[in-house]
Design a protein around this motif. Structure first.
Motif, mmCIF file in Angstrom:
data_model
loop_
_atom_site.group_PDB
_atom_site.id
_atom_site.type_symbol
_atom_site.label_atom_id
_atom_site.label_comp_id
_atom_site.label_asym_id
_atom_site.label_seq_id
_atom_site.Cartn_x
_atom_site.Cartn_y
_atom_site.Cartn_z
ATOM 1 N N UNK A 53 0.815 -1.210 0.000
ATOM 2 C CA UNK A 53 0.000 0.000 0.000
ATOM 3 C C UNK A 53 0.854 1.268 0.000
ATOM 4 N N UNK A 54 2.091 1.170 0.509
ATOM 5 C CA UNK A 54 2.977 2.333 0.471
ATOM 6 C C UNK A 54 3.378 2.665 -0.961
ATOM 7 N N UNK A 55 3.501 1.631 -1.806
ATOM 8 C CA UNK A 55 3.761 1.904 -3.219
ATOM 9 C C UNK A 55 2.576 2.624 -3.839
ATOM 10 N N UNK A 56 1.364 2.194 -3.517
ATOM 11 C CA UNK A 56 0.179 2.853 -4.070
ATOM 12 C C UNK A 56 0.123 4.314 -3.663
ATOM 13 N N UNK A 57 0.540 4.608 -2.438
ATOM 14 C CA UNK A 57 0.479 5.980 -1.930
ATOM 15 C C UNK A 57 1.626 6.854 -2.449
ATOM 16 N N UNK A 58 2.812 6.276 -2.585
ATOM 17 C CA UNK A 58 3.976 7.068 -2.985
ATOM 18 C C UNK A 58 4.939 6.196 -3.791
ATOM 19 N N UNK A 59 4.587 5.888 -5.039
ATOM 20 C CA UNK A 59 5.430 4.989 -5.835
ATOM 21 C C UNK A 59 6.847 5.509 -6.056
ATOM 22 N N UNK A 60 6.997 6.817 -6.188
ATOM 23 C CA UNK A 60 8.324 7.385 -6.422
ATOM 24 C C UNK A 60 9.279 7.053 -5.276
ATOM 25 N N UNK A 61 8.792 7.151 -4.052
ATOM 26 C CA UNK A 61 9.641 6.869 -2.888
ATOM 27 C C UNK A 61 10.022 5.390 -2.841
ATOM 28 N N UNK A 62 9.088 4.505 -3.153
ATOM 29 C CA UNK A 62 9.378 3.065 -3.110
ATOM 30 C C UNK A 62 10.354 2.692 -4.220
ATOM 31 N N UNK A 63 10.195 3.268 -5.398
ATOM 32 C CA UNK A 63 11.134 3.006 -6.503
ATOM 33 C C UNK A 63 12.550 3.404 -6.094
#
Length: 321
Positions: free
Chosen positions: A207-217
Motif C-alpha cells: 500500500x505504500x507503493x500505491x500511496x507514494x510509488x516514487x519513494x518506493x522506486x
C-alpha cells in the motif's frame, strides 16, 4: 550445468530442458469444481528436482530476491527491478522469463544458476526465510491479508478451478487461513519482521507503493545497487503504473508457467490467470464471519508476538523504522 538455452526464446531446443519426468495428475484433463479437488492437483505443482536445483544454485552477494508471500506485490517488484536494471526493456514474452521463479525455474526450462539478461540477477521466491540462501539481497513486500485473499482467489479462479464453483469465503478459509505450499501469510510476516533492520533486507508494504510509488522506486533501486537518475525514475514510474501493466497484461499473466503446468496438473488449456487486475474489476469482500477469523488469526500471531493490533498498525511501524 549451465545451458546455452536457459530461456525460452533463446533456442529452438529449449524443450529438452523442461522437467517432464515428474509426478503428474493421473486422471483426464478437467477443471476442478471443489477446493479438495483443486488441492489434490496442486500437490503436483512443483517437482523435488526443481527444488533441489534451486538449493544447489551458487548465489551471489549481488543477487536480489523478491521474497514474498503470494499476491503481495511480487509481479510489481519483478517489473520494477527489471525496468531499473535494463532501463525499460519490454522485449520479454512474460516476466518470469527474465526474472525467474527461483524454486520453480527448473521445471519450466530455466536454469536458476544461469546468467540473466542484465545485472543484478533478480529472482522471485515464495520460500520462507529459513529456506532461502544466506547470501544475497532480499526484498520482502507484504499486504493487507484481506486484499491478498481477493487477489489469490482471482488468480486461481478460471484456471486452477472452474470459475464460480468455489466461493471466496471457502477459498480464504482453506487456502489462506489453512495455508498453501508457500506456507502461511502470518508466518512470512513474523519471520521477516525481525530481519527488516538487516543491511541486506528491505521490508515494504504494498500500500505504500500505491500511496507514494516514487519513494518506493528510489528505495528499491538503492537496495539493489542500481543508480537512479531522473530519466530512469520517471521511466520506472511509468512502467509500474496500473495502466501500463494492464496494457501489457499478457507479459504478467504467468502463461509460461500455465502452459507447462496444465498437463502436469491435469488442467485443460485455455485457462486464464490475472496478476494485474483488469479494468473495472471490483474486489470481492469476505463475509463478516470470515473477516472475524482473519482478525482472530492476526491477534493470535502477529498481534501477540509483535504487539501490533492490525495491518494498519504494522504498516505504520514499518514506515517509521
Amino acid at each position: 550445468w549451465v545451458s546455452d538455452c536457459c530461456y525460452w526464446h533463446l533456442s529452438g531446443n529449449h524443450r529438452d530442458m523442461i522437467n517432464t519426468n515428474r509426478p503428474r495428475w493421473p486422471g483426464p484433463a478437467s477443471r476442478p469444481t471443489t477446493l479438495a479437488g483443486m488441492q489434490k492437483r496442486m500437490q503436483h505443482f512443483r517437482s523435488d528436482e526443481s527444488e533441489r536445483r534451486a538449493d544447489e544454485t551458487l548465489v551471489r552477494a549481488t543477487d536480489v530476491f523478491i521474497a514474498t508471500y503470494p499476491k503481495c506485490g511480487t509481479t510489481l517488484l519483478q517489473q520494477m527491478l527489471h525496468t531499473l536494471r535494463t532501463r525499460g526493456d519490454m522485449s520479454f514474452d512474460e516476466i518470469t522469463e527474465v526474472v525467474p521463479w527461483f524454486e520453480s525455474a527448473w521445471d519450466i526450462g530455466i536454469d536458476p544458476g544461469a546468467e540473466q539478461v542484465a545485472s543484478p540477477r533478480v529472482f522471485k521466491t515464495h520460500r520462507p526465510v529459513d529456506k532461502l540462501p544466506d547470501v544475497g539481497r532480499f526484498i520482502h513486500i507484504t499486504r493487507d491479508p484481506l486484499s491478498l485473499a481477493d487477489s489469490f482467489y482471482r488468480f486461481f479462479s478460471g484456471w486452477a478451478f472452474e470459475a464460480g464453483s468455489i466461493s471466496i469465503d471457502e477459498f480464504a478459509q482453506k487456502m489462506i487461513l489453512g495455508g498453501t505450499g508457500s506456507g502461511l501469510y502470518w508466518h512470512h510476516v513474523l519471520t521477516w519482521w525481525p530481519r527488516r533492520q538487516d543491511k541486506n533486507v528491505l521490508f515494504l508494504c504494498y500500500e505504500d507503493f500505491l500511496d507514494d510509488p516514487t519513494a518506493i522506486i528510489a528505495r528499491v533501486a538503492k537496495h539493489a545497487g542500481i543508480t537512479l537518475d531522473p530519466e530512469l525514475a520517471e521511466m520506472t514510474l511509468q512502467h509500474t503504473s496500473l495502466d501500463f501493466m494492464r496494457t501489457h497484461a499478457r507479459k504478467f499473466d504467468d502463461h509460461l508457467l500455465r502452459e507447462h503446468l496444465d498437463p502436469i496438473l491435469g488442467l485443460p488449456p485455455g485457462g486464464k490467470t490475472y496478476k494485474v487486475a483488469p479494468a473495472g474489476v471490483q474486489r470481492r469482500k469476505l463475509s463478516t464471519s470470515v473477516r472475524d477469523l482473519f482478525n482472530q488469526r492476526w491477534q493470535e500471531t502477529i498481534g501477540q508476538t509483535l504487539n501490533l493490533r492490525d495491518y494498519d498498525e504494522l504498516r505504520r511501524a514499518a514506515m517509521y523504522d
